[in-house]
Design an enzyme around this catalytic site. Structure first.
Site, short mmCIF file in Angstrom:
data_model
loop_
_atom_site.label_atom_id
_atom_site.label_comp_id
_atom_site.label_asym_id
_atom_site.label_seq_id
_atom_site.Cartn_x
_atom_site.Cartn_y
_atom_site.Cartn_z
N TYR A 105 -2.47 5.52 -4.42
CA TYR A 105 -3.58 6.47 -4.39
C TYR A 105 -3.13 7.68 -5.20
CZ TYR A 105 -5.98 3.96 -0.62
OH TYR A 105 -6.65 3.02 0.11
N LYS A 158 -8.19 -1.15 -9.05
CA LYS A 158 -8.81 -1.80 -7.88
C LYS A 158 -10.00 -0.99 -7.38
CE LYS A 158 -7.63 -3.30 -3.14
NZ LYS A 158 -8.16 -2.32 -2.21
N THR A 217 -5.96 2.36 -6.78
CA THR A 217 -7.21 2.18 -6.04
C THR A 217 -8.12 3.38 -6.29
OG1 THR A 217 -6.11 0.86 -4.37
CG2 THR A 217 -8.20 1.88 -3.73
N SER A 221 0.81 -1.22 0.00
CA SER A 221 0.00 0.00 0.00
C SER A 221 0.85 1.27 0.00
CB SER A 221 -0.89 0.01 1.25
OG SER A 221 -1.44 1.29 1.46
N HIS A 269 -13.33 -2.79 -1.12
CA HIS A 269 -12.41 -2.35 -0.07
C HIS A 269 -12.70 -3.10 1.24
CE1 HIS A 269 -9.55 1.23 -0.10
NE2 HIS A 269 -9.40 0.83 1.14
C1 FNR Z 1 -7.31 -2.07 3.56
N1 FNR Z 1 -7.53 -1.92 2.18
C2 FNR Z 1 -6.73 -1.03 1.46
N2 FNR Z 1 -6.85 -0.96 0.11
C3 FNR Z 1 -6.03 -0.15 -0.61
O1 FNR Z 1 -6.13 -0.13 -1.84
N3 FNR Z 1 -5.10 0.64 0.03
C4 FNR Z 1 -4.95 0.64 1.38
O2 FNR Z 1 -4.11 1.35 1.93
C5 FNR Z 1 -5.81 -0.20 2.14
N4 FNR Z 1 -5.71 -0.25 3.51
C6 FNR Z 1 -6.40 -1.22 4.22
C7 FNR Z 1 -6.16 -1.37 5.58
C8 FNR Z 1 -6.78 -2.40 6.29
C9 FNR Z 1 -6.51 -2.57 7.75
C10 FNR Z 1 -7.68 -3.28 5.62
C11 FNR Z 1 -8.36 -4.42 6.35
C12 FNR Z 1 -7.94 -3.10 4.28
C13 FNR Z 1 -8.47 -2.81 1.46
C14 FNR Z 1 -7.78 -4.10 1.03
O3 FNR Z 1 -6.83 -3.88 0.04
C15 FNR Z 1 -8.78 -5.12 0.46
O4 FNR Z 1 -9.52 -4.54 -0.58
C16 FNR Z 1 -9.76 -5.67 1.51
O5 FNR Z 1 -9.11 -5.85 2.75
C17 FNR Z 1 -10.32 -7.00 1.03
O6 FNR Z 1 -11.31 -7.48 1.90
P1 FNR Z 1 -11.05 -8.54 3.07
O7 FNR Z 1 -10.16 -9.62 2.53
O8 FNR Z 1 -10.37 -7.76 4.15
O9 FNR Z 1 -12.41 -8.99 3.43
#
Ligand code: FNR
Length: 379
Positions: free
Chosen positions: A131, A253, A157, A108, A277
């Site tokens: 981002y 994404k 994203t 990330s 997300h």
């Molecule tokens: C995320 N997600 C996320 N996505 C992204 O594109 N950039 C980011 O910085 C973050 N940060 C983030 C932090 C935390 C703690 C979580 C749990 C999730 C979303 C992540 O990439 C993903 O889309 C989801 O976590 C998928 O769903 P599940 O597997 O958590 O159910």
């Protein structure tokens, strides 16, 4: 006594015990009423397999390719910010476990550790998640750093034009800036193992952003600044711009609509990630497994589709593949492992998912992850 982890749920429970509530809720919680968070899991349940027997599954091949690279399992670790709050090693541990399991990890923008350190820790199939900030020059500099460090794909994203309203974080004071109260102090004190491990690493930061405009390097200052940099004005033109800045695979994404999937490809994307997300953004958005079939109908022959949000079982991966995904990603499941037992916990999660996926493949009569029978599910 060593804990026995039979399922991802077991590691979730262990992570819940180990982590202060404010950290666990940050990982585990969703937006508003958490309708989408729950639907992500619940909508896998009614899908039923249509197993075939006597197909000789003595050598099930779990490997496949993704963006042209061979991977050991149709799985990747999703990008997540601030993993250093779960365990100090954070993304370094996730990347090492992913590498050992032969799968990609997406780092990330908001990672605790810098993209160069993560590549040093686990050189291999790493992708960088971006981002698109208001400060396009800084966004461009991140892209160039990722290219120079050897990242193999860029994931942009597009579902964060505002931060989702995560009410558990608000209650816990896990906000930018954080709100420390007696209750949060008690919460931390009730988790001495976490506190002891974090104590030498009190100076948390956002490793990719420390050089941005010569600002204070602490995590609160950088997160505050990052929030002001979220650009609600991003549009398809920005994707085309990014396409011109990056010569390796570009992945979008946060797609939930077939027309957006088509448009992403028209703007030059090489693959898409069907994602809400993890239920952290728009509450009421569809679960990804329910959105997948229409998107696969629209672009499944033209591109690779990756699905995340709600994957907790090997059988979930097989269901997504049967509905047109090439691979899945896990977010929370990986962090449950990290919280439960550091890198070994992430490795355990990946082993559990691998074993479950192998069993689901064999018992449904599938021999190859790269060619799952389309009639694997009852229609
Ligand atoms: C995320 N997600 C996320 N996505 C992204 O594109 N950039 C980011 O910085 C973050 N940060 C983030 C932090 C935390 C703690 C979580 C749990 C999730 C979303 C992540 O990439 C993903 O889309 C989801 O976590 C998928 O769903 P599940 O597997 O958590 O159910």
């Amino acid at each position: 006594m060593t804990a026995v982890y039979a399922s991802v749920d077991d590691l979730r429970r262990a992570a819940r015990d180990y982590l202060p509530r404010m950290v666990f809720d940050f990982v585990d919680g969703g937006a508003e009423r958490e309708i989408t968070l729950r639907a992500n899991l619940a909508d896998f349940e009614p899908l039923r397999f249509s197993p075939r027997v006597l197909t000789d599954v003595s050598a099930v091949d779990l490997g496949t390719t993704l963006l042209g690279e061979p991977i050991a399992l149709p799985l990747a670790i999703a990008p997540m910010g601030l993993c250093g709050l779960v365990r100090p090693q954070g993304e370094l541990a996730l990347a090492r476990a992913a590498k050992a399991a032969g799968i990609p990890m997406v780092l990330s923008t908001a990672a605790s550790h810098a993209l160069e350190s993560v590549m040093d820790a686990a050189p291999g199939n790493l992708w960088f998640q971006l981002y698109i900030f208001r400060d396009r020059e800084f966004a461009r500099s991140l892209v160039q750093r990722a290219r120079a460090a050897g990242y193999r794909a860029l994931v942009v994203t597009v579902d964060l034009t505002r931060g989702g309203k995560r009410e558990k974080d608000i209650h816990n004071g896990f906000t930018v800036p954080p709100r420390f109260t007696r209750r949060t102090a008690m919460d931390l004190l009730r988790h001495p193992a976490w506190l002891a491990r974090m104590a030498p690493h009190r100076k948390q930061t956002l490793g990719n952003l420390v050089d941005w405009g010569g600002r204070d390097k602490n995590v609160v200052a950088l997160s505050t600044f990052m929030n002001t940099q979220i650009d609600p004005g991003i549009s398809w033109a920005d994707l085309e711009w990014l396409r011109g800045e990056w010569d390796l695979p570009l992945v979008v994404k946060g797609i939930l609509h077939p027309d957006d999937a088509r448009q992403a490809l028209a703007a030059g994307a090489d693959a898409i990630i069907v994602s809400n997300h993890g239920g952290r953004q728009l509450d009421g958005a569809p679960s990804t497994i329910s959105a997948l079939p229409r998107i696969a109908d629209a672009v499944g022959n033209a591109t690779e589709i990756i699905l995340d949000s709600g994957v907790r079982r090997g059988a979930d991966i097989l269901k997504a593949l049967a509905l047109g995904a090439r691979a899945c990603m896990i977010g929370k499941a990986a962090l449950y492992g990290l919280g439960a037992d550091g890198e070994a916990g992430v490795a355990r999660v990946l082993t559990i998912l691998r074993q479950e996926f192998d069993v689901a493949m064999a018992l449904s009569g599938n021999q190859r992850a790269a060619a799952v029978r389309p009639d694997t599910l009852l229609s």
